[in-house]
Design a protein around this motif. Structure first.
Motif, PDB file in Angstrom:
ATOM      1  N   MET A 108      39.794  58.140  31.344  1.00 36.78           N
ATOM      2  CA  MET A 108      39.120  57.325  32.329  1.00 36.78           C
ATOM      3  C   MET A 108      37.902  56.616  31.720  1.00 36.78           C
ATOM      4  SD  MET A 108      39.498  56.545  35.437  1.00 36.78           S
ATOM      5  CE  MET A 108      38.889  56.408  37.044  1.00 36.78           C
ATOM      6  N   LYS A 109      37.172  57.333  30.848  1.00 35.99           N
ATOM      7  CA  LYS A 109      35.987  56.743  30.233  1.00 35.99           C
ATOM      8  C   LYS A 109      36.366  55.561  29.345  1.00 35.99           C
ATOM      9  CE  LYS A 109      33.096  60.835  30.195  1.00 35.99           C
ATOM     10  NZ  LYS A 109      32.344  61.778  29.372  1.00 35.99           N
ATOM     11  N   TRP A 110      37.511  55.655  28.665  1.00 37.29           N
ATOM     12  CA  TRP A 110      37.908  54.568  27.772  1.00 37.29           C
ATOM     13  C   TRP A 110      38.222  53.307  28.565  1.00 37.29           C
ATOM     14  CZ3 TRP A 110      42.642  52.195  27.973  1.00 37.29           C
ATOM     15  CH2 TRP A 110      43.650  52.839  28.684  1.00 37.29           C
ATOM     16  N   ILE A 111      38.706  53.462  29.773  1.00 43.92           N
ATOM     17  CA  ILE A 111      38.978  52.294  30.631  1.00 43.92           C
ATOM     18  C   ILE A 111      37.667  51.613  31.003  1.00 43.92           C
ATOM     19  CG2 ILE A 111      39.843  51.552  32.876  1.00 43.92           C
ATOM     20  CD1 ILE A 111      41.954  53.764  32.670  1.00 43.92           C
ATOM     21  N   CYS A 112      36.666  52.406  31.362  1.00 44.24           N
ATOM     22  CA  CYS A 112      35.353  51.842  31.704  1.00 44.24           C
ATOM     23  C   CYS A 112      34.743  51.124  30.503  1.00 44.24           C
ATOM     24  CB  CYS A 112      34.413  52.953  32.180  1.00 44.24           C
ATOM     25  SG  CYS A 112      34.891  53.644  33.772  1.00 44.24           S
ATOM     26  N   ARG A 113      34.868  51.712  29.313  1.00 45.94           N
ATOM     27  CA  ARG A 113      34.336  51.064  28.106  1.00 45.94           C
ATOM     28  C   ARG A 113      35.082  49.764  27.825  1.00 45.94           C
ATOM     29  NH1 ARG A 113      33.833  56.575  25.597  1.00 45.94           N
ATOM     30  NH2 ARG A 113      36.019  56.267  25.093  1.00 45.94           N
ATOM     31  N   ALA A 114      36.398  49.789  27.987  1.00 49.89           N
ATOM     32  CA  ALA A 114      37.196  48.585  27.747  1.00 49.89           C
ATOM     33  C   ALA A 114      36.819  47.485  28.741  1.00 49.89           C
ATOM     34  CB  ALA A 114      38.688  48.906  27.848  1.00 49.89           C
ATOM     35  N   LEU A 115      36.630  47.844  30.006  1.00 47.88           N
ATOM     36  CA  LEU A 115      36.230  46.868  31.018  1.00 47.88           C
ATOM     37  C   LEU A 115      34.840  46.303  30.715  1.00 47.88           C
ATOM     38  CD1 LEU A 115      37.550  48.527  34.299  1.00 47.88           C
ATOM     39  CD2 LEU A 115      38.417  46.467  33.178  1.00 47.88           C
ATOM     40  N   ALA A 116      33.927  47.163  30.267  1.00 47.63           N
ATOM     41  CA  ALA A 116      32.578  46.705  29.927  1.00 47.63           C
ATOM     42  C   ALA A 116      32.635  45.717  28.763  1.00 47.63           C
ATOM     43  CB  ALA A 116      31.696  47.905  29.577  1.00 47.63           C
ATOM     44  N   ARG A 117      33.469  46.011  27.752  1.00 45.56           N
ATOM     45  CA  ARG A 117      33.620  45.097  26.618  1.00 45.56           C
ATOM     46  C   ARG A 117      34.213  43.770  27.069  1.00 45.56           C
ATOM     47  NH1 ARG A 117      35.542  49.519  23.479  1.00 45.56           N
ATOM     48  NH2 ARG A 117      37.657  48.833  23.958  1.00 45.56           N
ATOM     49  N   MET A 118      35.190  43.836  27.959  1.00 44.73           N
ATOM     50  CA  MET A 118      35.822  42.610  28.468  1.00 44.73           C
ATOM     51  C   MET A 118      34.803  41.764  29.238  1.00 44.73           C
ATOM     52  SD  MET A 118      39.524  44.148  29.610  1.00 44.73           S
ATOM     53  CE  MET A 118      40.049  42.706  30.475  1.00 44.73           C
ATOM     54  N   GLU A 119      33.972  42.408  30.042  1.00 47.92           N
ATOM     55  CA  GLU A 119      32.943  41.687  30.794  1.00 47.92           C
ATOM     56  C   GLU A 119      31.951  41.023  29.851  1.00 47.92           C
ATOM     57  OE1 GLU A 119      30.966  43.931  33.798  1.00 47.92           O
ATOM     58  OE2 GLU A 119      32.813  44.381  34.876  1.00 47.92           O
ATOM     59  N   ALA A 120      31.563  41.737  28.802  1.00 52.72           N
ATOM     60  CA  ALA A 120      30.619  41.173  27.827  1.00 52.72           C
ATOM     61  C   ALA A 120      31.244  39.958  27.139  1.00 52.72           C
ATOM     62  CB  ALA A 120      30.229  42.226  26.803  1.00 52.72           C
ATOM     63  N   GLN A 121      32.508  40.046  26.786  1.00 52.05           N
ATOM     64  CA  GLN A 121      33.198  38.918  26.151  1.00 52.05           C
ATOM     65  C   GLN A 121      33.296  37.737  27.114  1.00 52.05           C
ATOM     66  OE1 GLN A 121      36.901  40.659  24.880  1.00 52.05           O
ATOM     67  NE2 GLN A 121      36.103  41.204  22.865  1.00 52.05           N
ATOM     68  N   ASP A 122      33.576  38.026  28.385  1.00 53.03           N
ATOM     69  CA  ASP A 122      33.652  36.960  29.387  1.00 53.03           C
ATOM     70  C   ASP A 122      32.306  36.255  29.545  1.00 53.03           C
ATOM     71  OD1 ASP A 122      36.311  37.426  29.850  1.00 53.03           O
ATOM     72  OD2 ASP A 122      36.018  38.499  31.752  1.00 53.03           O
ATOM     73  N   GLU A 123      31.228  37.033  29.566  1.00 52.78           N
ATOM     74  CA  GLU A 123      29.895  36.445  29.697  1.00 52.78           C
ATOM     75  C   GLU A 123      29.570  35.575  28.488  1.00 52.78           C
ATOM     76  OE1 GLU A 123      27.247  39.705  30.326  1.00 52.78           O
ATOM     77  OE2 GLU A 123      28.012  40.110  32.346  1.00 52.78           O
ATOM     78  N   GLU A 124      29.921  36.045  27.297  1.00 47.14           N
ATOM     79  CA  GLU A 124      29.684  35.275  26.077  1.00 47.14           C
ATOM     80  C   GLU A 124      30.501  33.983  26.104  1.00 47.14           C
ATOM     81  OE1 GLU A 124      30.845  35.637  21.402  1.00 47.14           O
ATOM     82  OE2 GLU A 124      30.295  37.485  22.440  1.00 47.14           O
ATOM     83  N   PHE A 125      31.750  34.078  26.527  1.00 41.34           N
ATOM     84  CA  PHE A 125      32.618  32.908  26.609  1.00 41.34           C
ATOM     85  C   PHE A 125      32.068  31.890  27.618  1.00 41.34           C
ATOM     86  CE2 PHE A 125      36.393  30.741  28.362  1.00 41.34           C
ATOM     87  CZ  PHE A 125      36.851  30.140  27.201  1.00 41.34           C
ATOM     88  N   GLU A 126      31.635  32.369  28.765  1.00 42.54           N
ATOM     89  CA  GLU A 126      31.067  31.485  29.780  1.00 42.54           C
ATOM     90  C   GLU A 126      29.801  30.804  29.278  1.00 42.54           C
ATOM     91  OE1 GLU A 126      30.600  33.253  33.642  1.00 42.54           O
ATOM     92  OE2 GLU A 126      32.607  34.125  33.571  1.00 42.54           O
ATOM     93  N   ALA A 127      28.984  31.512  28.522  1.00 43.83           N
ATOM     94  CA  ALA A 127      27.762  30.926  27.964  1.00 43.83           C
ATOM     95  C   ALA A 127      28.115  29.813  26.985  1.00 43.83           C
ATOM     96  CB  ALA A 127      26.934  32.007  27.270  1.00 43.83           C
ATOM     97  N   ARG A 128      29.139  30.034  26.156  1.00 52.95           N
ATOM     98  CA  ARG A 128      29.561  28.995  25.208  1.00 52.95           C
ATOM     99  C   ARG A 128      30.116  27.784  25.946  1.00 52.95           C
ATOM    100  NH1 ARG A 128      33.444  31.665  21.083  1.00 52.95           N
ATOM    101  NH2 ARG A 128      33.628  33.250  22.657  1.00 52.95           N
ATOM    102  N   ILE A 129      30.876  28.030  27.015  1.00 53.59           N
ATOM    103  CA  ILE A 129      31.430  26.920  27.816  1.00 53.59           C
ATOM    104  C   ILE A 129      30.283  26.118  28.442  1.00 53.59           C
ATOM    105  CG2 ILE A 129      32.718  26.354  29.915  1.00 53.59           C
ATOM    106  CD1 ILE A 129      34.574  27.064  27.711  1.00 53.59           C
ATOM    107  N   ARG A 130      29.286  26.808  29.016  1.00 57.09           N
ATOM    108  CA  ARG A 130      28.137  26.116  29.608  1.00 57.09           C
ATOM    109  C   ARG A 130      27.385  25.297  28.568  1.00 57.09           C
ATOM    110  NH1 ARG A 130      25.899  30.776  31.261  1.00 57.09           N
ATOM    111  NH2 ARG A 130      27.516  31.804  32.416  1.00 57.09           N
ATOM    112  N   ALA A 131      27.229  25.836  27.374  1.00 56.59           N
ATOM    113  CA  ALA A 131      26.545  25.109  26.301  1.00 56.59           C
ATOM    114  C   ALA A 131      27.323  23.853  25.936  1.00 56.59           C
ATOM    115  CB  ALA A 131      26.369  26.005  25.080  1.00 56.59           C
ATOM    116  N   LEU A 132      28.640  23.965  25.836  1.00 59.49           N
ATOM    117  CA  LEU A 132      29.473  22.791  25.530  1.00 59.49           C
ATOM    118  C   LEU A 132      29.408  21.746  26.641  1.00 59.49           C
ATOM    119  CD1 LEU A 132      32.684  24.358  23.955  1.00 59.49           C
ATOM    120  CD2 LEU A 132      31.069  22.806  22.866  1.00 59.49           C
TER     121      LEU A 132
END
Length: 63
Positions: free
Chosen positions: A1-25
């Motif tokens: 169960m903990k690995w799912i939470c870690r994976a989701l947290a990593r996915m959210e961080a990647q999504d935020e980074e991607f959105e920031a790059r899109i906004r910059a572009l």
């Protein structure tokens, strides 16, 4: 169960980074479009001034 939470947290961080790059572009693109509009406006204004000067010269020379 903990690995799912870690994976989701990593996915959210990647999504935020991607959105920031899109906004910059998007910001860069909007800035670039603004510069192109400004250059076009300057060119139009310069063309109007040159046309006015030519009209005055033609009138002065008796055209």
């Amino acid at each position: 169960m903990k690995w799912i939470c870690r994976a989701l947290a990593r996915m959210e961080a990647q999504d935020e980074e991607f959105e920031a790059r899109i906004r910059a572009l998007e910001g860069w693109r909007a800035e670039k479009a603004g510069e192109e509009r400004r250059v076009s406006t300057i060119g139009t204004g310069a063309g109007g001034v040159v046309g006015g000067v030519v009209a005055v010269i033609v009138r002065v020379l008796g055209g």
